[in-house]
Design a protein around this motif. Structure first.
Motif, PDB file in Angstrom:
ATOM      1  N   ALA A  76       1.771  10.759  -4.704  1.00 16.28           N
ATOM      2  CA  ALA A  76       3.243  10.391  -3.177  1.00 16.28           C
ATOM      3  C   ALA A  76       3.096   8.962  -3.049  1.00 16.28           C
ATOM      4  CB  ALA A  76       3.035  11.511  -2.480  1.00 16.28           C
ATOM      5  N   ALA A  77       4.648   8.306  -2.761  1.00 14.69           N
ATOM      6  CA  ALA A  77       4.639   7.132  -2.438  1.00 14.69           C
ATOM      7  C   ALA A  77       4.152   6.673  -1.102  1.00 14.69           C
ATOM      8  CB  ALA A  77       6.245   7.297  -1.962  1.00 14.69           C
ATOM      9  N   GLU A  78       3.310   6.891  -1.011  1.00 10.82           N
ATOM     10  CA  GLU A  78       3.083   6.365   0.390  1.00 10.82           C
ATOM     11  C   GLU A  78       0.439   6.452  -0.936  1.00 10.82           C
ATOM     12  OE1 GLU A  78       2.163  10.948   1.418  1.00 10.82           O
ATOM     13  OE2 GLU A  78       3.732   9.551   0.906  1.00 10.82           O
ATOM     14  N   ARG A  79       0.724   6.793  -1.617  1.00  8.60           N
ATOM     15  CA  ARG A  79      -0.365   7.034  -1.808  1.00  8.60           C
ATOM     16  C   ARG A  79      -0.094   6.422  -3.683  1.00  8.60           C
ATOM     17  NH1 ARG A  79      -4.310  10.416  -2.190  1.00  8.60           N
ATOM     18  NH2 ARG A  79      -4.045  11.707   0.143  1.00  8.60           N
ATOM     19  N   GLN A  80       1.262   5.666  -3.762  1.00  5.98           N
ATOM     20  CA  GLN A  80       1.681   4.524  -5.105  1.00  5.98           C
ATOM     21  C   GLN A  80       0.967   3.397  -5.066  1.00  5.98           C
ATOM     22  OE1 GLN A  80       5.497   5.353  -5.781  1.00  5.98           O
ATOM     23  NE2 GLN A  80       5.143   7.364  -6.874  1.00  5.98           N
ATOM     24  N   ARG A  81       1.086   2.643  -3.880  1.00  7.09           N
ATOM     25  CA  ARG A  81       0.968   1.046  -3.987  1.00  7.09           C
ATOM     26  C   ARG A  81      -1.103   1.296  -3.973  1.00  7.09           C
ATOM     27  NH1 ARG A  81       3.023  -1.386   1.401  1.00  7.09           N
ATOM     28  NH2 ARG A  81       5.376  -1.167   0.486  1.00  7.09           N
ATOM     29  N   VAL A  82      -1.907   2.213  -3.555  1.00  3.23           N
ATOM     30  CA  VAL A  82      -3.259   1.883  -3.860  1.00  3.23           C
ATOM     31  C   VAL A  82      -3.732   1.893  -5.688  1.00  3.23           C
ATOM     32  CG1 VAL A  82      -5.425   2.859  -3.043  1.00  3.23           C
ATOM     33  CG2 VAL A  82      -3.578   2.770  -1.715  1.00  3.23           C
ATOM     34  N   MET A  83      -2.641   2.971  -6.121  1.00  4.47           N
ATOM     35  CA  MET A  83      -2.616   3.165  -7.396  1.00  4.47           C
ATOM     36  C   MET A  83      -2.499   2.119  -8.114  1.00  4.47           C
ATOM     37  SD  MET A  83      -4.433   6.202  -8.175  1.00  4.47           S
ATOM     38  CE  MET A  83      -5.792   5.112  -7.039  1.00  4.47           C
ATOM     39  N   ASP A 121       5.731  -4.464  -7.471  1.00  3.40           N
ATOM     40  CA  ASP A 121       5.961  -5.333  -6.931  1.00  3.40           C
ATOM     41  C   ASP A 121       4.696  -5.635  -5.636  1.00  3.40           C
ATOM     42  OD1 ASP A 121       8.323  -5.979  -8.994  1.00  3.40           O
ATOM     43  OD2 ASP A 121       9.830  -5.328  -7.689  1.00  3.40           O
ATOM     44  N   TRP A 122       4.957  -4.433  -4.577  1.00  2.44           N
ATOM     45  CA  TRP A 122       4.019  -5.133  -3.971  1.00  2.44           C
ATOM     46  C   TRP A 122       2.385  -5.539  -4.293  1.00  2.44           C
ATOM     47  CZ3 TRP A 122      -0.406  -2.701  -1.994  1.00  2.44           C
ATOM     48  CH2 TRP A 122      -0.444  -3.314  -0.369  1.00  2.44           C
ATOM     49  N   ALA A 123       2.021  -4.709  -5.000  1.00  5.99           N
ATOM     50  CA  ALA A 123       0.725  -4.452  -5.623  1.00  5.99           C
ATOM     51  C   ALA A 123       0.387  -5.947  -5.833  1.00  5.99           C
ATOM     52  CB  ALA A 123       0.396  -3.615  -6.662  1.00  5.99           C
ATOM     53  N   ARG A 124       1.305  -6.404  -7.234  1.00  9.13           N
ATOM     54  CA  ARG A 124       1.624  -7.419  -7.709  1.00  9.13           C
ATOM     55  C   ARG A 124       1.252  -8.740  -6.046  1.00  9.13           C
ATOM     56  NH1 ARG A 124       5.600  -5.592 -11.433  1.00  9.13           N
ATOM     57  NH2 ARG A 124       4.297  -4.978 -13.111  1.00  9.13           N
ATOM     58  N   ARG A 125       1.807  -8.681  -5.407  1.00  7.31           N
ATOM     59  CA  ARG A 125       2.008 -10.012  -4.494  1.00  7.31           C
ATOM     60  C   ARG A 125       0.873  -9.544  -3.500  1.00  7.31           C
ATOM     61  NH1 ARG A 125       7.426  -7.643  -3.672  1.00  7.31           N
ATOM     62  NH2 ARG A 125       6.359  -6.246  -2.050  1.00  7.31           N
ATOM     63  N   PHE A 126       0.275  -8.178  -3.504  1.00  7.81           N
ATOM     64  CA  PHE A 126      -0.783  -8.172  -2.923  1.00  7.81           C
ATOM     65  C   PHE A 126      -2.714  -8.824  -3.853  1.00  7.81           C
ATOM     66  CE2 PHE A 126      -4.858  -5.614  -1.255  1.00  7.81           C
ATOM     67  CZ  PHE A 126      -4.895  -5.854   0.142  1.00  7.81           C
ATOM     68  N   ASP A 144     -13.772   4.873  -5.708  1.00  6.72           N
ATOM     69  CA  ASP A 144     -12.690   5.820  -5.160  1.00  6.72           C
ATOM     70  C   ASP A 144     -11.962   5.674  -5.269  1.00  6.72           C
ATOM     71  OD1 ASP A 144     -14.690   4.933  -3.202  1.00  6.72           O
ATOM     72  OD2 ASP A 144     -13.504   2.454  -2.340  1.00  6.72           O
ATOM     73  N   THR A 145     -11.313   4.818  -7.161  1.00  7.48           N
ATOM     74  CA  THR A 145     -10.176   4.710  -7.257  1.00  7.48           C
ATOM     75  C   THR A 145     -10.382   5.936  -8.083  1.00  7.48           C
ATOM     76  OG1 THR A 145      -9.704   2.827  -8.059  1.00  7.48           O
ATOM     77  CG2 THR A 145      -9.160   4.345  -9.516  1.00  7.48           C
ATOM     78  N   VAL A 146     -11.117   6.652  -8.981  1.00  4.10           N
ATOM     79  CA  VAL A 146     -11.679   8.589  -9.761  1.00  4.10           C
ATOM     80  C   VAL A 146     -11.449   8.826  -8.682  1.00  4.10           C
ATOM     81  CG1 VAL A 146     -12.832   9.751 -10.419  1.00  4.10           C
ATOM     82  CG2 VAL A 146     -12.983   6.925 -11.490  1.00  4.10           C
TER      83      VAL A 146
END
Length: 204
Positions: A76-83, A121-126, A144-146
């Motif tokens: 889901a979109a809200e989980r994609q940043r974490v992944m 793009d958000w993850a690269r900035r973060f 945690d990732t798994v």
């Protein structure tokens, strides 16, 4: 994993010493988040996890990386940043272990990130100022990732999450075989009587 412990001749446990801890964690999570119908398909994978134990530092990182890449396009979109952050962090940790530049992503990671450009793009900035802390990633972020990846797949709006979870686990087993030096298909043989006894214990 209880089946694996029994077949390996260990005491009954879901944390058997015959299997790498993170692979065992992944196997438990996949089992717990697979439907009853889909769980039957996991049985043949049980013997394959026996004997896959070792201290190669790449194992934790590559298993987490596979999990994050698998979940990223379907989460889901809200989980994609974490992944997406997990993919980049795992790549940097792996680069540190292998002694190569940390700014070069593998082809599979680039393809996964390309499917979610906004999250990427958000993850690269973060992660721009983050280094490649391989030790910290292995100790904390890999587990945690798994966990997050398996839950993201199980809750994804896709036709068959069971199939994707199965592919994740079977791919992780193949990763461990490669990294720990076991030929594919060389898992311990299990005869019908052993399997029947193990199943009776599991479902008693």
């Amino acid at each position: 994993m209880e089946l694996a412990s029994y077949l390996a001749g260990e005491r009954w446990s879901d944390h058997p010493s015959c299997t790498h801890p993170l692979l065992a964690t992944l196997a438990r999570l996949v089992n717990d988040h697979t439907s009853d119908a889909g769980r039957e398909r996991l049985g043949p994978l049980v013997p394959a996890v026996i004997g896959l134990a070792g201290d190669d530092p790449r194992v934790d990182v590559e298993l987490a990386l596979r999990a994050a890449r698998t979940a990223l396009p379907v989460a889901a979109a809200e989980r994609q940043r974490v992944m997406a952050v997990s993919v980049i962090a795992a790549e940097r940790a792996l680069a540190e272990i292998e002694g190569r530049p940390g700014d070069r992503l593998g082809d599979a990671s680039r393809r996964a990130l390309a499917q979610v450009p906004l999250a990427a793009d958000w993850a690269r900035r973060f992660t721009h100022d983050m280094g490649g802390d391989a030790r910290g990633f292995r100790r904390h972020a890999a587990q945690d990732t798994v966990r997050y990846a398996v839950v993201s797949i199980a809750r994804a709006c896709i036709v068959d999450p069971d199939a994707l979870l199965f592919d994740l686990l079977s791919g992780a087993i193949a990763d461990c075989e490669r990294l720990l030096g076991r030929a594919p298909g060389a898992e311990p043989a299990v005869d019908a009587a052993q399997w029947a006894d193990a199943c009776r214990l599991t479902y008693r």
